[in-house]
Design an enzyme around this catalytic site. Structure first.
Site, PDB file in Angstrom:
ATOM      1  CB  CYS A   2      -0.893   0.011   1.237  1.00 42.88           C
ATOM      2  SG  CYS A   2      -1.876  -1.499   1.450  1.00 42.88           S
ATOM      3  NE  ARG A  49      -6.866  -4.019   1.436  1.00 41.56           N
ATOM      4  CZ  ARG A  49      -7.864  -4.878   1.619  1.00 41.56           C
ATOM      5  NH1 ARG A  49      -9.086  -4.548   1.273  1.00 41.56           N
ATOM      6  NH2 ARG A  49      -7.637  -6.067   2.144  1.00 41.56           N
ATOM      7  CG  LEU A  50      -1.433  -4.619  -4.226  1.00 41.95           C
ATOM      8  CD1 LEU A  50      -2.158  -4.546  -5.561  1.00 41.95           C
ATOM      9  CD2 LEU A  50       0.069  -4.748  -4.450  1.00 41.95           C
ATOM     10  CB  ILE A  53      -4.358 -10.631   3.930  1.00 37.58           C
ATOM     11  CG1 ILE A  53      -3.041 -11.327   3.563  1.00 37.58           C
ATOM     12  CG2 ILE A  53      -5.062 -11.397   5.030  1.00 37.58           C
ATOM     13  CD1 ILE A  53      -2.036 -11.379   4.702  1.00 37.58           C
ATOM     14  CG  ASN A  74       3.541   0.033   2.540  1.00 34.49           C
ATOM     15  OD1 ASN A  74       3.171  -0.967   1.939  1.00 34.49           O
ATOM     16  ND2 ASN A  74       4.679   0.657   2.266  1.00 34.49           N
ATOM     17  N   GLY A  75       2.366  -2.810   4.417  1.00 34.95           N
ATOM     18  CA  GLY A  75       3.196  -3.952   4.776  1.00 34.95           C
ATOM     19  C   GLY A  75       2.409  -5.208   5.065  1.00 34.95           C
ATOM     20  N   GLY A 364      15.082 -13.171  -3.053  1.00 38.89           N
ATOM     21  CA  GLY A 364      16.237 -13.629  -2.281  1.00 38.89           C
ATOM     22  C   GLY A 364      17.065 -12.502  -1.714  1.00 38.89           C
TER      23      GLY A 364
END
Length: 630
Positions: A2, A49-50, A53, A74-75, A364
């Site tokens: 976000c 918002r993306l 969940i 955001n996270g 990674g």
């Protein structure tokens, strides 16, 4: 993932809703699914918002039961289920199933120490109406960004990206001369500075509480730091099992998603290890994404394909032209401040590819810093052995003299390019490491700067960034430079590069190697198990031998290299020739035009490889045209 934005007027004036909306809209790429705004007189919070969940009920800003606590965030908090259970047992009532709601109740229960309970990546702003305070926090490793500024009109503003703060009409776009010098030294502006005076990045592992009471205090506090304290008496087999267990868990908890999820796969040890762990925990094939180059000199896609075949992943490959520099001018709009890591170009392309197939991708990143994977670590330890034998005064005299007379032979085979080694051996440890990681040497920076700008710097030196962190760093020479990289290069370059490139494509990237519990555990592994007999990431490679073939584990990795030196002598030659006379650069009063011309002439004639310096200038010029031109 976000984007968050906010205005807190500490003088008590109402927040301008239209301004807040404009600032929020500039971050739509970070969250194209939903947006929301909270206004309460002097405080305004906004969110893009993306959805990842709880797609139906995770809209922000999000409140506690009585609406007195509000958060924009955001996270991802991966242990939110356990925290929710603990908070419910303490009497808190939840309305959603998303991780965001845990933050407001954790604040009610534990105040600022709530951040110590969170496991994940985050940057959030929380308003408590009863306490009349704003609380900002950033995750421990700096995976998610957070900018802030306190303006002369009484507004305290913050955002996920610098562009939103710059949209505020009272923000002054005045360059910070020290930040400019740091940029040309490192290729990015290290935390907590930004390229602009009076705009800052909240440091990783820090929080900030703002209250509208005089005197106003803008004083971030640290809540976490990695400590390198090797534990002895544990066998290499035991450490291998511990590492494998911790990495597997870090990957597993990052597979929670209500949208398509996959991974970047370069064919290197770190991304291949993440994919191998994902395959152990997923019932369906892992979706993997790779970049290939048409020229074999730069292409490593066959190694990614090898791992894909081994784990039968759903593999997607995008072939990129080596001369793909069409994104060059777009970079300034993505990064907002000068950012000279040329691998940002292929990074953008792999994010672009991944977003066509998934919304979340595991990477990674962080493996090199945690487990001593960079080749420069090996060279630094070799130099440290010599430095420990020969007294500094003698080294400075002997090697300093050799460095002064030895030619800078960029055109020659590596074995004949000893000038850099002599220079490193003549310096102390942190000074030597600064010399190693610098994009531009002290001499070149001073050469291209104008006399007036050198006077403005007033003896400031960017090495102070490393020295500040080294004061709290470990004693072991390998652990120290790992620590310095975690505090600077990892957050300022690697994580910034991936966050902006991924969010520009509305893609969330998760980084298992930067799970803070994994990082803390790796800091306990003795240094000689990380870099052993010249082999970096030795312990990781050892524990992955049952999962990956030797030609993946023990080959020399190239990374996302792009041929900028070749570009400047061919396709981009005309542009660079114009660059050194650019009004956008020269009008700033920072540069010496004749020196810039010499830099260009030396490069095109093949006398010296000035490609990194020219690229840094090219990026700075593009930034200047976008953000400094009237």
């Amino acid at each position: 993932m976000c984007g968050i934005v906010g205005i807190f007027n500490l003088d008590g004036k109402p927040v301008d809703r239209a301004l807040l909306e404009r600032m929020n809209d500039l971050q739509t790429h970070r969250g194209p699914d939903e947006s929301g705004i909270y206004l309460n007189c002097r405080i305004g919070l906004a969110h893009k918002r993306l959805s990842i969940i709880d797609l139906s009920s995770g809209k922000q800003p999000l409140f506690n039961e009585d609406g007195t606590v509000c958060v924009v965030y955001n996270g991802e908090i991966y242990n939110f289920t356990d925290l929710r259970k603990e908070l419910e047992e303490a009497g808190h009532r939840f309305k959603t199933k998303c991780d965001t709601e845990v933050i407001v109740h954790a604040w009610e229960e534990w105040s600022t120490s709530c951040v110590e309970r969170f496991r994940g990546m985050f940057a959030f702003a929380l308003w408590d109406d009863q306490e009349e305070c704003l609380f900002l926090a950033r995750d421990r490793l700096g995976i998610k960004p957070l900018y802030y500024a306190y303006l002369d009109n009484g507004d305290f503003v913050f955002s996920s990206e610098l562009k939103s703060i710059l949209a505020h009409p009272d923000v002054r776009r005045e360059l910070d001369p020290y930040a400019v010098d740091e940029y040309f030294a490192y290729g990015y502006v290290p935390e907590p500075r930004t390229i602009f005076k009076d705009i800052y990045k909240l440091l990783p592992g820090h929080g900030l509480v703002i209250r509208p009471h005089l005197p106003i205090s803008i004083s971030p506090f640290q809540y976490w730091n990695v400590e390198f304290k090797p534990e002895q008496g544990i066998s290499i087999e035991e450490w291998s099992n511990i590492l494998l267990d911790k990495l597997g868990e870090a990957v597993r908890i990052r597979l929670i998603s209500d949208v398509p999820l996959g991974a970047f796969l370069s064919g290197g040890v770190d991304s291949s290890s993440v994919v191998a762990m994902m395959a152990q925990h997923m019932n369906e094939p892992v979706k993997t994404c790779s970049i290939s180059f048409k020229e074999k000199k730069y292409d490593e896609s066959r190694y990614a394909q090898q791992v894909s075949d081994l784990y039968r992943t759903e593999h997607h490959v995008k072939t990129v032209e080596v001369n793909d520099f069409s994104l060059l001018d777009k970079l300034s709009s993505i990064y907002d401040e000068p950012f000279a890591d040329s691998s940002s170009l292929p990074t953008y392309r792999v994010c672009e590819l991944a977003r066509q197939h998934v919304t979340v991708a595991l990477s990674g990143d962080g493996g090199d810093e945690n487990l001593a994977g960079y080749r420069r670590y090996k060279h630094h330890l070799y130099e440290e052995k010599i430095r420990s034998i020969v007294p500094y005064s003698l080294r400075r005299c002997i090697f300093g003299s050799l460095a002064a007379i030895y030619p800078k032979a960029d055109w020659a085979p590596r074995i004949f390019r000893a000038k850099a080694t002599f220079e490193a051996l003549s310096k102390r440890d942190v000074e030597s490491y600064f010399h190693t990681v610098s994009n531009m040497s002290d001499s070149i920076r001073r050469e291209i700067y104008s006399d007036a700008y050198i006077q403005l710097l007033n003896d400031y030196h960017p090495i102070s960034v490393l020295e500040r962190h080294a004061e709290r760093g470990p004693d072991h020479p390998l652990s120290l430079i790992q620590y310095l990289d975690i505090k600077t290069y990892l957050v300022g370059d690697i994580l910034t590069k991936v966050d902006r490139a991924s969010m520009a494509n509305s893609l969330e990237v998760r980084v298992p190697f930067l799970d803070h519990l994994f990082v803390e555990c790796m800091a306990k592994i003795p240094p000689d198990l990380k870099l052993k007999d010249g082999e970096g990431k030795y312990i990781l490679k050892r524990c992955m031998e049952n999962y990956l073939p030797d030609d993946i584990l023990y080959r020399r990795k190239k990374g996302f290299a792009v041929p900028i030196s070749q570009w400047f002598r061919n396709d981009l030659r005309e542009r660079v020739e114009k660059l050194v006379h650019s009004e956008a650069l020269l009008s700033l009063g920072i540069f010496n035009e004749r020196s810039l011309s010499n830099l260009y002439e030396q490069h095109v004639r093949g006398v010296r490889d000035n490609s990194v310096a020219l690229w840094s200038l090219l990026i700075f010029e593009s930034f200047s045209r976008r953000y400094l031109s009237s």
